[in-house]
Design a protein around this motif. Structure first.
Motif, PDB file in Angstrom:
ATOM      1  N   SER A   1      -6.710   0.948  -3.236  1.00  0.00           N
ATOM      2  CA  SER A   1      -5.697   1.555  -3.544  1.00  0.00           C
ATOM      3  C   SER A   1      -5.992   2.884  -4.656  1.00  0.00           C
ATOM      4  O   SER A   1      -5.443   3.866  -4.653  1.00  0.00           O
ATOM      5  N   THR A   2      -6.859   2.275  -5.574  1.00  0.00           N
ATOM      6  CA  THR A   2      -7.239   3.246  -6.587  1.00  0.00           C
ATOM      7  C   THR A   2      -7.916   4.421  -5.873  1.00  0.00           C
ATOM      8  O   THR A   2      -7.755   5.487  -6.258  1.00  0.00           O
ATOM      9  N   ALA A   3      -8.941   4.178  -4.802  1.00  0.00           N
ATOM     10  CA  ALA A   3      -9.474   5.284  -4.255  1.00  0.00           C
ATOM     11  C   ALA A   3      -8.618   6.206  -3.715  1.00  0.00           C
ATOM     12  O   ALA A   3      -8.706   7.324  -3.472  1.00  0.00           O
ATOM     13  N   LEU A   4      -7.653   5.599  -2.893  1.00  0.00           N
ATOM     14  CA  LEU A   4      -6.716   6.205  -1.963  1.00  0.00           C
ATOM     15  C   LEU A   4      -5.769   7.208  -2.884  1.00  0.00           C
ATOM     16  O   LEU A   4      -5.590   8.264  -2.600  1.00  0.00           O
ATOM     17  N   LYS A   5      -5.445   6.697  -4.155  1.00  0.00           N
ATOM     18  CA  LYS A   5      -4.744   7.457  -5.163  1.00  0.00           C
ATOM     19  C   LYS A   5      -5.289   8.889  -5.497  1.00  0.00           C
ATOM     20  O   LYS A   5      -4.705   9.791  -5.535  1.00  0.00           O
TER      21      LYS A   5
ATOM     22  N   ASP B   1       1.913  11.924   3.113  1.00  0.00           N
ATOM     23  CA  ASP B   1       2.852  10.818   3.382  1.00  0.00           C
ATOM     24  C   ASP B   1       1.975   9.743   4.213  1.00  0.00           C
ATOM     25  O   ASP B   1       2.328   8.603   3.630  1.00  0.00           O
ATOM     26  N   GLU B   2       1.149   9.906   4.977  1.00  0.00           N
ATOM     27  CA  GLU B   2       0.347   8.628   5.422  1.00  0.00           C
ATOM     28  C   GLU B   2      -0.572   8.034   4.420  1.00  0.00           C
ATOM     29  O   GLU B   2      -0.670   6.924   4.538  1.00  0.00           O
ATOM     30  N   LEU B   3      -1.221   8.785   3.590  1.00  0.00           N
ATOM     31  CA  LEU B   3      -2.078   8.330   2.460  1.00  0.00           C
ATOM     32  C   LEU B   3      -1.060   7.367   1.517  1.00  0.00           C
ATOM     33  O   LEU B   3      -1.299   6.199   0.962  1.00  0.00           O
ATOM     34  N   ALA B   4       0.114   8.257   1.150  1.00  0.00           N
ATOM     35  CA  ALA B   4       1.033   7.080   0.084  1.00  0.00           C
ATOM     36  C   ALA B   4       1.461   5.777   0.987  1.00  0.00           C
ATOM     37  O   ALA B   4       1.398   5.056   0.041  1.00  0.00           O
ATOM     38  N   GLU B   5       1.877   5.833   2.110  1.00  0.00           N
ATOM     39  CA  GLU B   5       2.250   4.665   2.668  1.00  0.00           C
ATOM     40  C   GLU B   5       1.050   3.686   2.916  1.00  0.00           C
ATOM     41  O   GLU B   5       1.433   2.657   2.961  1.00  0.00           O
ATOM     42  N   ARG B   6      -0.001   4.168   2.889  1.00  0.00           N
ATOM     43  CA  ARG B   6      -1.221   3.109   2.958  1.00  0.00           C
ATOM     44  C   ARG B   6      -1.413   2.646   1.758  1.00  0.00           C
ATOM     45  O   ARG B   6      -1.709   1.392   1.606  1.00  0.00           O
ATOM     46  N   ILE B   7      -1.130   3.295   0.606  1.00  0.00           N
ATOM     47  CA  ILE B   7      -1.438   2.756  -0.991  1.00  0.00           C
ATOM     48  C   ILE B   7      -0.121   1.694  -0.905  1.00  0.00           C
ATOM     49  O   ILE B   7      -0.379   0.501  -1.275  1.00  0.00           O
ATOM     50  N   ARG B   8       1.023   1.940  -0.200  1.00  0.00           N
ATOM     51  CA  ARG B   8       2.068   0.759  -0.276  1.00  0.00           C
ATOM     52  C   ARG B   8       1.900  -0.349   0.319  1.00  0.00           C
ATOM     53  O   ARG B   8       2.059  -1.645   0.090  1.00  0.00           O
ATOM     54  N   ALA B   9       1.191   0.059   1.548  1.00  0.00           N
ATOM     55  CA  ALA B   9       0.819  -1.271   2.503  1.00  0.00           C
ATOM     56  C   ALA B   9      -0.015  -2.136   1.665  1.00  0.00           C
ATOM     57  O   ALA B   9      -0.192  -3.296   2.157  1.00  0.00           O
ATOM     58  N   LEU B  10      -0.930  -1.571   0.880  1.00  0.00           N
ATOM     59  CA  LEU B  10      -1.943  -2.487   0.200  1.00  0.00           C
ATOM     60  C   LEU B  10      -1.307  -2.905  -1.112  1.00  0.00           C
ATOM     61  O   LEU B  10      -1.758  -3.779  -1.685  1.00  0.00           O
ATOM     62  N   GLY B  11       0.071  -2.988  -1.175  1.00  0.00           N
ATOM     63  CA  GLY B  11       0.928  -3.475  -2.301  1.00  0.00           C
ATOM     64  C   GLY B  11       0.897  -2.781  -3.715  1.00  0.00           C
ATOM     65  O   GLY B  11       1.291  -3.288  -4.683  1.00  0.00           O
TER      66      GLY B  11
END
Length: 155
Positions: free
Chosen positions: A16-20, A64-74
């Motif tokens: 999540s940190t890397a994705l942010k 949007d896709e990146l943010a949703e992946r972060i959310r899927a990771l909790g």
């Protein structure tokens, strides 16, 4: 509710940190590209106006896709420009550069996003986060190709 997707808490945090950072770089480049779309002038106006619109539209979908992946990771995605700005390695720009500087700046921006995407891929591979790999690998390809096209335009 506990998350049980096969990646432990520490791994999900790391991914999540890397994705942010990738989200922030993509969002900042999106804003720069959209601003250039509005303000480009010169002999290549029509071509660049359309090219920039295609680029910012694609990045708008990607954030949007990146943010949703972060959310899927909790985890929570950054949701303000100040958060994005603090995480981004792409700096905000002021003023109105000429068309050539715009193209050069965007090529460098896409290269930076590609570098950030590579770091996300390294982290995701390390922790076995295949879903993040699936989201980010096409982003890397797109940003490398876009940087190439912009470099070719600037020459």
């Amino acid at each position: 509710m506990e998350i049980n997707i096969g990646i432990d808490d520490a791994g999900r945090e790391k991914s999540s940190t890397a994705l942010k950072k990738l989200l922030a770089d993509t969002y900042t480049l999106y804003l720069k590209t959209h601003g250039y779309h509005w303000n480009v002038e010169g002999p290549h106006f029509q071509q660049l106006h359309l090219q920039f619109m295609e680029q910012y539209t694609e990045m708008w979908t990607a954030v949007d896709e990146l943010a949703e992946r972060i959310r899927a990771l909790g985890h929570y995605a950054p949701s303000s420009y100040s958060e994005m700005s603090g995480l981004s390695s792409i700096k905000e720009e002021t003023g109105n550069p000429d068309w050539h500087a715009m193209v050069t700046n965007l090529a460098k921006g896409h290269e930076q996003v590609a570098n950030t995407a590579r770091e996300v891929l390294r982290v995701a591979e390390e922790i076995g986060d295949e879903a993040t790999l699936d989201v980010v690998a096409p982003r890397l390809t797109l940003h490398e190709k876009t940087a190439w096209m912009l470099r070719a335009t600037a020459n």
